[in-house]
Design a protein around this motif. Structure first.
Motif, short mmCIF file in Angstrom:
data_model
loop_
_atom_site.label_atom_id
_atom_site.label_comp_id
_atom_site.label_asym_id
_atom_site.label_seq_id
_atom_site.Cartn_x
_atom_site.Cartn_y
_atom_site.Cartn_z
N SER A 1 0.85 -1.18 0.00
CA SER A 1 0.00 0.00 0.00
C SER A 1 0.89 1.24 0.00
O SER A 1 2.03 1.18 0.46
CB SER A 1 -0.88 0.01 1.25
OG SER A 1 -1.64 1.19 1.32
N PRO A 2 0.36 2.37 -0.48
CA PRO A 2 1.15 3.60 -0.40
C PRO A 2 1.21 4.16 1.02
O PRO A 2 2.02 5.03 1.31
CB PRO A 2 0.42 4.57 -1.34
CG PRO A 2 -0.96 4.05 -1.43
CD PRO A 2 -0.87 2.56 -1.24
N ARG A 3 0.38 3.63 1.93
CA ARG A 3 0.38 4.08 3.32
C ARG A 3 0.56 2.88 4.24
O ARG A 3 0.48 1.74 3.81
CB ARG A 3 -0.95 4.78 3.62
CG ARG A 3 -1.12 5.96 2.67
CD ARG A 3 -2.05 7.02 3.05
NE ARG A 3 -1.96 7.49 4.41
CZ ARG A 3 -2.98 8.11 4.98
NH1 ARG A 3 -4.10 8.30 4.34
NH2 ARG A 3 -2.87 8.55 6.21
N ARG A 4 0.77 3.14 5.50
CA ARG A 4 0.92 2.05 6.48
C ARG A 4 -0.41 1.33 6.69
O ARG A 4 -1.47 1.90 6.50
CB ARG A 4 1.40 2.60 7.81
CG ARG A 4 2.80 3.14 7.71
CD ARG A 4 3.23 3.69 9.02
NE ARG A 4 4.53 4.34 8.86
CZ ARG A 4 5.44 4.38 9.81
NH1 ARG A 4 5.20 3.86 10.98
NH2 ARG A 4 6.58 4.97 9.58
N LEU B 1 2.32 -1.22 10.10
CA LEU B 1 3.41 -1.72 9.27
C LEU B 1 3.61 -0.84 8.04
O LEU B 1 2.67 -0.56 7.30
CB LEU B 1 3.11 -3.15 8.83
CG LEU B 1 4.18 -3.87 8.00
CD1 LEU B 1 5.47 -4.00 8.81
CD2 LEU B 1 3.69 -5.24 7.58
N TYR B 2 4.84 -0.40 7.85
CA TYR B 2 5.22 0.31 6.63
C TYR B 2 5.35 -0.74 5.54
O TYR B 2 6.14 -1.66 5.63
CB TYR B 2 6.54 1.05 6.83
CG TYR B 2 6.97 1.84 5.61
CD1 TYR B 2 6.33 3.02 5.28
CD2 TYR B 2 8.00 1.38 4.81
CE1 TYR B 2 6.71 3.73 4.16
CE2 TYR B 2 8.38 2.09 3.69
CZ TYR B 2 7.74 3.26 3.37
OH TYR B 2 8.11 3.97 2.26
N CYS B 3 4.54 -0.63 4.51
CA CYS B 3 4.47 -1.67 3.49
C CYS B 3 5.74 -1.76 2.67
O CYS B 3 6.44 -0.78 2.44
CB CYS B 3 3.27 -1.42 2.59
SG CYS B 3 1.71 -1.51 3.50
N GLU C 1 -6.47 -3.16 9.10
CA GLU C 1 -7.16 -1.92 8.77
C GLU C 1 -6.25 -1.07 7.90
O GLU C 1 -5.05 -0.96 8.16
CB GLU C 1 -7.48 -1.17 10.07
CG GLU C 1 -8.26 0.08 9.89
CD GLU C 1 -8.55 0.75 11.23
OE1 GLU C 1 -8.81 1.96 11.21
OE2 GLU C 1 -8.52 0.07 12.28
N ALA C 2 -6.84 -0.46 6.85
CA ALA C 2 -6.06 0.36 5.94
C ALA C 2 -6.73 1.72 5.72
O ALA C 2 -7.95 1.80 5.59
CB ALA C 2 -5.91 -0.35 4.59
N ASN C 3 -5.94 2.79 5.69
CA ASN C 3 -6.45 4.13 5.40
C ASN C 3 -6.50 4.39 3.90
O ASN C 3 -7.14 5.33 3.46
CB ASN C 3 -5.59 5.19 6.08
CG ASN C 3 -5.73 5.13 7.58
OD1 ASN C 3 -6.74 4.69 8.09
ND2 ASN C 3 -4.71 5.55 8.29
N ALA C 4 -5.76 3.61 3.14
CA ALA C 4 -5.74 3.70 1.67
C ALA C 4 -5.88 2.28 1.15
O ALA C 4 -5.73 1.31 1.91
CB ALA C 4 -4.44 4.33 1.19
N GLY C 5 -6.15 2.12 -0.14
CA GLY C 5 -6.23 0.78 -0.71
C GLY C 5 -4.98 -0.02 -0.39
O GLY C 5 -3.87 0.52 -0.40
#
Length: 181
Positions: free
Chosen positions: A124-127, A144-146, A167-171
């Motif tokens: 993901s582009p975000r954690r 986790l930093y992807c 849980e993700a804040n972005a795709g």
């Protein structure tokens, strides 16, 4: 006037001369080391061989497209990369895709007592938040930093049930595996 034995003066001068000689020899040897090594990675001249690794500049950021979620065959390929085959006994594996602000929760079957490795990975582009708990006890709480897998080792009592929340804040793509150590 006090007299100093001749052997004591000669010994002091000899020790001083030996110490000075060693210091000079080491200084010259170390000074020569600065000019001894030369590095030629051939990347500056464009002559790098096909087997040499590609030149990478720390100031150049990674390609952001490698962090976007994938699906289908690309998701299967990514899963094989972040959770490679293992000879350890695997009890539970989960993976999938999350939309922005989506949360998923899964529960494992009853696990026998012992030590377990919980491997977590995301793309993901975000954690991405991973939370692993046993009853009221939170065992792992990780943003986790992807781009890298993370392995957490835990000891579980007999008939333990793990609840894994992602849980993700972005795709995002996520993957996890619970296996014996």
């Amino acid at each position: 006037m006090p007299t100093v034995p001749v052997s004591s003066v000669a010994r002091t001068r000899t020790v001083s001369a030996v110490g000075l000689s060693l210091t000079l020899a080491m200084s010259m040897a170390l000074a020569g080391c600065a000019y001894e090594y030369e590095y030629d990675d051939a990347s500056a001249f464009g002559t790098a061989s096909a087997s040499a690794p590609a030149f990478s500049d720390a100031a150049v950021p990674r390609d952001p497209s490698t962090r976007w979620p994938v699906s289908g065959a690309e998701l299967d390929a990514w899963l094989a990369q972040v959770l490679p085959a293992t000879e350890a006994q695997v009890f539970h594996t989960g993976y999938g895709t999350l939309a922005a602000d989506e949360e998923r929760e899964e529960t494992t079957s009853n696990l026998p007592a012992g030590s377990y490795a919980i491997t977590l990975a995301c793309r993901s582009p975000r954690r991405v938040l991973f939370s692993v708990s046993h009853g009221d006890t939170e065992l792992v709480d990780l943003h986790l930093y992807c781009g890298a897998s993370r392995v957490n080792v835990v000891y579980l009592p007999a008939d333990a049930l793990l609840t894994i929340r992602v849980e993700a804040n972005a795709g995002a793509n996520f993957a996890y595996r619970v296996g014996r150590v």
